[in-house]
Design an enzyme around this catalytic site. Structure first.
Site, PDB file in Angstrom:
ATOM      1  N   HIS A  62       0.862  -1.193   0.000  1.00 12.84           N
ATOM      2  CA  HIS A  62       0.000   0.000   0.000  1.00 12.84           C
ATOM      3  C   HIS A  62       0.893   1.236   0.000  1.00 12.84           C
ATOM      4  O   HIS A  62       1.548   1.522   1.004  1.00 12.84           O
ATOM      5  CB  HIS A  62      -0.918  -0.002   1.226  1.00 12.84           C
ATOM      6  CG  HIS A  62      -1.873  -1.161   1.240  1.00 12.84           C
ATOM      7  ND1 HIS A  62      -3.115  -1.125   0.647  1.00 12.84           N
ATOM      8  CD2 HIS A  62      -1.747  -2.417   1.740  1.00 12.84           C
ATOM      9  CE1 HIS A  62      -3.723  -2.295   0.803  1.00 12.84           C
ATOM     10  NE2 HIS A  62      -2.910  -3.100   1.466  1.00 12.84           N
ATOM     11  N   LEU A  63       0.913   1.943  -1.123  1.00 13.51           N
ATOM     12  CA  LEU A  63       1.750   3.159  -1.209  1.00 13.51           C
ATOM     13  C   LEU A  63       0.968   4.407  -0.817  1.00 13.51           C
ATOM     14  O   LEU A  63       1.551   5.467  -0.625  1.00 13.51           O
ATOM     15  CB  LEU A  63       2.333   3.314  -2.617  1.00 13.51           C
ATOM     16  CG  LEU A  63       3.397   2.282  -3.019  1.00 13.51           C
ATOM     17  CD1 LEU A  63       3.856   2.521  -4.462  1.00 13.51           C
ATOM     18  CD2 LEU A  63       4.595   2.299  -2.078  1.00 13.51           C
ATOM     19  N   ARG A  64      -0.369   4.274  -0.741  1.00 12.54           N
ATOM     20  CA  ARG A  64      -1.268   5.323  -0.202  1.00 12.54           C
ATOM     21  C   ARG A  64      -1.419   6.568  -1.074  1.00 12.54           C
ATOM     22  O   ARG A  64      -2.255   7.408  -0.760  1.00 12.54           O
ATOM     23  CB  ARG A  64      -0.830   5.772   1.198  1.00 12.54           C
ATOM     24  CG  ARG A  64      -0.678   4.666   2.215  1.00 12.54           C
ATOM     25  CD  ARG A  64      -1.981   4.007   2.548  1.00 12.54           C
ATOM     26  NE  ARG A  64      -1.881   3.141   3.733  1.00 12.54           N
ATOM     27  CZ  ARG A  64      -2.614   2.071   3.919  1.00 12.54           C
ATOM     28  NH1 ARG A  64      -3.528   1.712   3.022  1.00 12.54           N
ATOM     29  NH2 ARG A  64      -2.481   1.343   5.000  1.00 12.54           N
ATOM     30  N   HIS A 180      -9.219 -10.473  -1.502  1.00 10.82           N
ATOM     31  CA  HIS A 180      -9.145 -10.269  -0.049  1.00 10.82           C
ATOM     32  C   HIS A 180     -10.286 -11.113   0.494  1.00 10.82           C
ATOM     33  O   HIS A 180     -11.436 -10.687   0.511  1.00 10.82           O
ATOM     34  CB  HIS A 180      -9.315  -8.784   0.258  1.00 10.82           C
ATOM     35  CG  HIS A 180      -9.486  -8.466   1.710  1.00 10.82           C
ATOM     36  ND1 HIS A 180      -8.567  -7.741   2.429  1.00 10.82           N
ATOM     37  CD2 HIS A 180     -10.477  -8.767   2.590  1.00 10.82           C
ATOM     38  CE1 HIS A 180      -8.983  -7.612   3.678  1.00 10.82           C
ATOM     39  NE2 HIS A 180     -10.145  -8.217   3.802  1.00 10.82           N
ATOM     40  N   ASP A 306       2.158  -7.085   2.364  1.00  7.41           N
ATOM     41  CA  ASP A 306       0.966  -6.319   2.726  1.00  7.41           C
ATOM     42  C   ASP A 306       1.397  -5.088   3.534  1.00  7.41           C
ATOM     43  O   ASP A 306       0.785  -4.747   4.560  1.00  7.41           O
ATOM     44  CB  ASP A 306      -0.052  -7.164   3.489  1.00  7.41           C
ATOM     45  CG  ASP A 306      -1.407  -6.456   3.649  1.00  7.41           C
ATOM     46  OD1 ASP A 306      -1.563  -5.338   3.108  1.00  7.41           O
ATOM     47  OD2 ASP A 306      -2.300  -7.016   4.300  1.00  7.41           O
TER      48      ASP A 306
END
Ligand code: DOR
Length: 433
Positions: A62-64, A180, A306
Site C-alpha cells: 500500500h503506497l497510499r 481479499h 501487505d
C-alpha cells in the site's frame, strides 16, 4: 555504464545457480555472469562473502498515494522498498481516488517515474470506486497496462457481482483477480483472532471461518468463471487446505503469505497492542506452522508484505480505534533471513523463488532472474550483518512495527534497480527527507 559485481555468491533459481560468480551490468541490464569476468574499465565492486540475488518483488504494497500522503507517498514507500532490498512493488488500489480508471493508473506510473526509487506496478480495483456495487472499467485499466485487480482491504461481498467480475476478467488475457477473502458478517466487529487470547482479554474476535468460508467461495467462483485467482494474505491452516484442494483440481489459483503471518501469533497483541492489529488477524502457532510448510513446498506461491502504513497517532489510538496494518517493507528481508533462512527452515534459493522469481512469473513482469539480458534489478545481502529492527530509522512514513527491537542477522546492503545503485549500506541514494 558498466559495473562488475565480483566474487559474490550468486543465487538464481531461474538458472539453478548457487555459487561464486562475477556479474557484469551494462547500462540497465545483466550482460554476463561467469566464474571470472575480465571487466576492463568497468567499475568493480568486490562482493566476496556477500550473496547476490535477483531483487525482491513485493506484489502486495500500500503506497497510499494519491489521497493518503500523510501515511505514505510513492517516494517514501519506494524508498522503504529499496532500503529493504525490494526492486519492484505492485501497489494496491485503495487510494483516494481508487485506481479504477486509466487516468489514476497513469498518474501513479508518472509519479513513480518522477519520484519513485523502484519499479511500481499499479493494481486496479475490481469494483468501480471499490464500492462493491458494479465492475470497474477493465477495458480502460487494461489499456493502461494494469493486469492485476483487487478491492484489497475489503472483499467483493456480493457473490453475484464477484462472479460477474471474474467472468469479465476471464476475457482479458494475462489478468488476475487478487482476492481479499473475508466474510464480513462472520468477522463482524472483531479486533483479533478468535481463540485463547481473545477470550483471555475479552475482546470481540474474528474466527478462522471468516477467512476459510470466503477462500472457498472465491475459489469456486473463479473456477466457475474460468478466471485466474490470487489469494492475498492467507492466515489460516484451513485456507492452506482449500488452496491445496484447488491446486489438486488444476485450477489457476495462487496464494501469498506475509512475514507477519509466518512469524507472529495472536499472543503478539499482548506485547505490541495495536501495532499487531492487522487484517486478517495474527492467528495461532499451528497456523504459522501450516503456512510455513505450504511456503516450503511451493503450495503457497509467494511472500508479500501487505505493507500497510499508518500514522503513529492512528496506531496509538488503542486496539479498538487503531486501523489495521503493519509496515513491512523494511523488515521483511532481515526477518526472513534470520528467522527462516538462518534457522534452516527455508533455504536461501527457496526464499528467492518465493519473493522474486514467482512474483515476476505471476504478473508476467521482467525481473526475478539474473539471466543475461534481464533487467539489472539486484539485491546484495550480507548474511552475517546483525542488528535490531529500529522503526525510528525507517524510510517509510510509518515508523512503527510489532517487530521493533527484534534482533536479526542478515540484511540487504545494496539494492540496484535498472543498473542504478539505489541503496548502499542502508542509505537510500537521493532521498532527502
Ligand atoms: O491490515 C490491513 N491493512 N489489511 C488490509 O487488507 C488492508 C490494509 C490497509 O490498507 O491498511
Amino acid at each position: 555504464m558498466r559495473v562488475c559485481l565480483k566474487g559474490g555468491r550468486v543465487v538464481d533459481p531461474t538458472q539453478s545457480l548457487d555459487g561464486r560468480r562475477d556479474l557484469l551490468i551494462e547500462q540497465d541490464r545483466v550482460a554476463a555472469i561467469a566464474p571470472q569476468i575480465e571487466a576492463g574499465e568497468a567499475r568493480i565492486i568486490d562482493l566476496t562473502g556477500k550473496a547476490v540475488l535477483p531483487g525482491f518483488i513485493d506484489l502486495h504494497v500500500h503506497l497510499r498515494e494519491p489521497g493518503f500522503e500523510d501515511k505514505e507517498t510513492i517516494a517514501s514507500g519506494t524508498a522503504a522498498a529499496v532500503a529493504g532490498g525490494i526492486t519492484a512493488v505492485a501497489a494496491m488500489p485503495n487510494t483516494e481516488p481508487p485506481v479504477d480508471s486509466a487516468a489514476v493508473a497513469a498518474l501513479i506510473k508518472e509519479k513513480a517515474a518522477a519520484t519513485g526509487f523502484c519499479r511500481v506496478y499499479p493494481i486496479g480495483t475490481l469494483s468501480r470506486g471499490r464500492s462493491g456495487a458494479e465492475p470497474a472499467d477493465f477495458t480502460s485499466l487494461y489499456g493502461a497496462g494494469v493486469r492485476a485487480f483487487s478491492d484489497d482491504g475489503a472483499p467483493v461481498v456480493d457473490s453475484r457481482l464477484f462472479r460477474q467480475i471474474l467472468q469479465l476478467l476471464a476475457c482479458f488475457p494475462d489478468t488476475v483477480a487478487i482476492a481479499h477473502s473475508e466474510d464480513l458478517s462472520l468477522a463482524g466487529e472483531g479486533l483479533i483472532h478468535e481463540g485463547a487470547v481473545s477470550k483471555k482479554l475479552g475482546l470481540p474476535a474474528i474466527p478462522e471461518v471468516a477467512e476459510t468460508v470466503a477462500v472457498a467461495r472465491d475459489i469456486l467462483l473463479a473456477e466457475a468463471a474460468g478466471a485466474r485467482l490470487h489469494l492475498a494474505h492467507l492466515s489460516t491452516a484451513g485456507s492452506v487446505e482449500l488452496l491445496a484442494w484447488a491446486k489438486r483440481r488444476g485450477l489457476p489459483v495462487t496464494a501469498e503469505v506475509t512475514p507477519h503471518h509466518l512469524l507472529l501469533t495472536s499472543e503478539e497483541i499482548c506485547r505490541s497492542g495495536a501495532q499487531a492489529k492487522v487484517n486478517p488477524p495474527l492467528r495461532t502457532a499451528d497456523d504459522c506452522r501450516a503456512l510455513l510448510e505450504a511456503l516450503r513446498t511451493g503450495l503457497i506461491d509467494i511472500i508479500a508484505t501487505d505493507h500497510a502504513p499508518h500514522r503513529a497517532f492512528e496506531k496509538a489510538a488503542g486496539l479498538r480505534a487503531a486501523p489495521c496494518g503493519i509496515a513491512g517493507l523494511e523488515t521483511a528481508v532481515p526477518l526472513l533471513l534470520s528467522e527462516l533462512v538462518g534457522t534452516g527452515r527455508l533455504s536461501l534459493p527457496d526464499l528467492v523463488k518465493a519473493y522474486s522469481c514467482r512474483p515476476a512469473e505471476l504478473l508476467g513482469l521482467e525481473g526475478g532472474s539474473l539471466r543475461p539480458g534481464a533487467p539489472a534489478d539486484i539485491v546484495v545481502i550480507d548474511l552475517e550483518a546483525a542488528g535490531i529492527i529500529e522503526p525510528q530509522n525507517f524510510y517509510s512514513r510509518a515508523r512503527q512495527s510489532p517487530f521493533a527491537g527484534r534482533p536479526y542477522r542478515g540484511r540487504p546492503v545494496m539494492t540496484i534497480v535498472g543498473g542504478k545503485i539505489k541503496m548502499e549500506q542502508g542509505v537510500v541514494h537521493g532521498k532527502k527527507d
